[in-house]
Motif scaffolding. Structure first.
Motif, mmCIF file in Angstrom:
data_model
loop_
_atom_site.group_PDB
_atom_site.id
_atom_site.type_symbol
_atom_site.label_atom_id
_atom_site.label_comp_id
_atom_site.label_asym_id
_atom_site.label_seq_id
_atom_site.Cartn_x
_atom_site.Cartn_y
_atom_site.Cartn_z
ATOM 1 N N ARG A 1 47.290 27.712 33.958
ATOM 2 C CA ARG A 1 46.068 27.031 34.387
ATOM 3 C C ARG A 1 45.099 28.078 34.921
ATOM 4 N N PRO A 2 43.783 27.846 34.816
ATOM 5 C CA PRO A 2 42.803 28.810 35.333
ATOM 6 C C PRO A 2 42.973 28.991 36.844
ATOM 7 N N TYR A 3 42.751 30.228 37.307
ATOM 8 C CA TYR A 3 42.857 30.524 38.737
ATOM 9 C C TYR A 3 41.510 31.027 39.228
ATOM 10 N N LEU A 4 40.953 30.339 40.236
ATOM 11 C CA LEU A 4 39.620 30.656 40.753
ATOM 12 C C LEU A 4 39.703 30.950 42.240
ATOM 13 N N ASN A 5 38.993 32.006 42.672
ATOM 14 C CA ASN A 5 38.860 32.237 44.103
ATOM 15 C C ASN A 5 37.524 32.906 44.403
ATOM 16 N N SER A 6 37.234 33.041 45.685
ATOM 17 C CA SER A 6 36.016 33.690 46.146
ATOM 18 C C SER A 6 36.416 34.933 46.937
ATOM 19 N N VAL A 7 35.738 36.046 46.666
ATOM 20 C CA VAL A 7 36.087 37.322 47.295
ATOM 21 C C VAL A 7 34.861 37.914 47.975
ATOM 22 N N GLU A 8 35.082 38.451 49.150
ATOM 23 C CA GLU A 8 34.028 39.128 49.910
ATOM 24 C C GLU A 8 34.511 40.535 50.208
ATOM 25 N N SER A 9 33.672 41.515 49.896
ATOM 26 C CA SER A 9 34.088 42.905 50.089
ATOM 27 C C SER A 9 32.996 43.696 50.802
ATOM 28 N N ILE A 10 33.395 44.484 51.785
ATOM 29 C CA ILE A 10 32.478 45.371 52.502
ATOM 30 C C ILE A 10 32.987 46.798 52.354
ATOM 31 N N THR A 11 32.092 47.706 51.945
ATOM 32 C CA THR A 11 32.458 49.101 51.745
ATOM 33 C C THR A 11 31.489 50.004 52.495
ATOM 34 N N GLU B 1 33.963 59.725 51.302
ATOM 35 C CA GLU B 1 35.049 58.830 51.656
ATOM 36 C C GLU B 1 34.472 57.458 51.950
ATOM 37 N N ALA B 2 35.290 56.444 51.832
ATOM 38 C CA ALA B 2 34.816 55.088 52.079
ATOM 39 C C ALA B 2 35.916 54.251 52.707
ATOM 40 N N ASP B 3 35.490 53.362 53.590
ATOM 41 C CA ASP B 3 36.363 52.379 54.221
ATOM 42 C C ASP B 3 35.998 51.030 53.615
ATOM 43 N N GLN B 4 36.968 50.338 53.044
ATOM 44 C CA GLN B 4 36.681 49.117 52.292
ATOM 45 C C GLN B 4 37.631 48.000 52.721
ATOM 46 N N VAL B 5 37.048 46.835 53.024
ATOM 47 C CA VAL B 5 37.840 45.659 53.352
ATOM 48 C C VAL B 5 37.466 44.536 52.395
ATOM 49 N N THR B 6 38.481 43.906 51.812
ATOM 50 C CA THR B 6 38.287 42.803 50.886
ATOM 51 C C THR B 6 38.933 41.550 51.455
ATOM 52 N N ALA B 7 38.165 40.468 51.503
ATOM 53 C CA ALA B 7 38.658 39.195 52.015
ATOM 54 C C ALA B 7 38.687 38.172 50.898
ATOM 55 N N VAL B 8 39.772 37.425 50.795
ATOM 56 C CA VAL B 8 39.932 36.394 49.770
ATOM 57 C C VAL B 8 39.807 35.020 50.419
ATOM 58 N N TYR B 9 38.925 34.188 49.861
ATOM 59 C CA TYR B 9 38.718 32.828 50.351
ATOM 60 C C TYR B 9 39.116 31.840 49.269
#
Length: 265
Positions: free
Chosen positions: A198-208, A221-229
């Motif tokens: 089945r299709p899988y859908l989500n929303s992602v927010e990322s700050i770099t 260099e980079a600091d990156q955080v990804t949040a899944v909603y």
């Protein structure tokens, strides 16, 4: 499916446009990890993001997962979260490049004056970057191609073997200019994986947060955080509310493999 979910989290700095955020919100968001709520200052995505000149050229990027959290566990845990623990502190490398392009409906960083004169600006080579990224995480044989919508840099499709595909649509962004050598981007996008049971859908927010270093090893260099909603279609959507169900923190290191930028397109 677990490998796809892991890869979904990394399609971050390869895509387009951003508008200035309220002063300090993005920096504060990074500082508050893992205590997150949805961003409020992002604006609808349109056009392409102008990167600073010090990101021009071709880079070997090393991405390392350094932390992860499931704020709503054990009640709600996303697919692949537990298996992603095995990726902690294991570096993954891939090649990316940033190229010159004529601007169109572009809003860039305040310290890039040529934008106002409609001169060529620096942008991410999205198809090239995303293809290399996908192969690094999923394997050379698993990925067929990456296609960017010619009408919008904010929509791309990754075609996988077995008639599977990942559709990524950027919906909103913001940036925060810290100095000439530091800046932060925030991206919100929808991800749809097709081809499974089945299709899988989500929303992602990322700050770099990118930082140009005074050294060449690495140069950036980079600091990156990804949040899944959760998506509204998920039965736990209202229980989760505005809180993320998974958080991942990465360290990115950029090593130059080219002395001059890629030719203008």
């Amino acid at each position: 499916m677990k490998a796809i979910c892991s890869f979904c989290l990394i399609v971050l700095f390869m895509l387009g446009w951003a508008r200035s955020a309220d002063a300090g919100e993005l920096s504060e968001h990074l500082t508050n990890f893992p205590q997150w709520e949805k961003l409020t200052s992002v604006q609808p995505a349109s056009g392409d993001l102008a990167y600073p000149e010090w990101m021009a050229g071709t880079w070997k990027v090393t991405s390392t997962l350094v932390d992860l959290a499931a704020p709503l566990a054990p009640d709600i845990v996303t697919p692949g979260f537990e298996s992603n623990r095995q990726q902690l502190n294991l570096p993954v490398s891939f090649i990316v490049r940033f190229i010159k392009q004529k601007p169109s409906a572009t809003v860039g960083l305040k310290f890039i004056p040529q934008i106002n004169n409609f001169l060529p600006i620096l942008v991410a080579d999205r198809a090239f970057n995303s293809l290399n990224l996908a192969k690094a995480y999923l394997g050379e044989q698993a990925v067929l191609s990456v296609k960017v919508d010619p009408e919008s840099p904010n929509r791309q499709i990754t075609l996988l073997r077995g008639e599977r595909q990942l559709v990524s649509i950027v919906t909103a962004r913001a940036t925060e200019s810290i100095s000439e050598h530091k800046y932060i981007t925030a991206e919100v996008f929808q991800q749809l994986f097709k081809g499974g049971s089945r299709p899988y859908l989500n929303s992602v927010e990322s700050i770099t947060a990118y930082h140009k270093l005074p050294t060449n090893n690495p140069t950036i260099e980079a600091d990156q955080v990804t949040a899944v909603y959760l998506s509204p279609q998920d039965p736990d959507y209202f229980q989760a509310g505005s809180r993320p169900v998974a958080l991942y923190r990465y360290r990115l290191e950029f090593f130059s493999v080219e002395l001059s930028p890629h030719p203008e397109e």
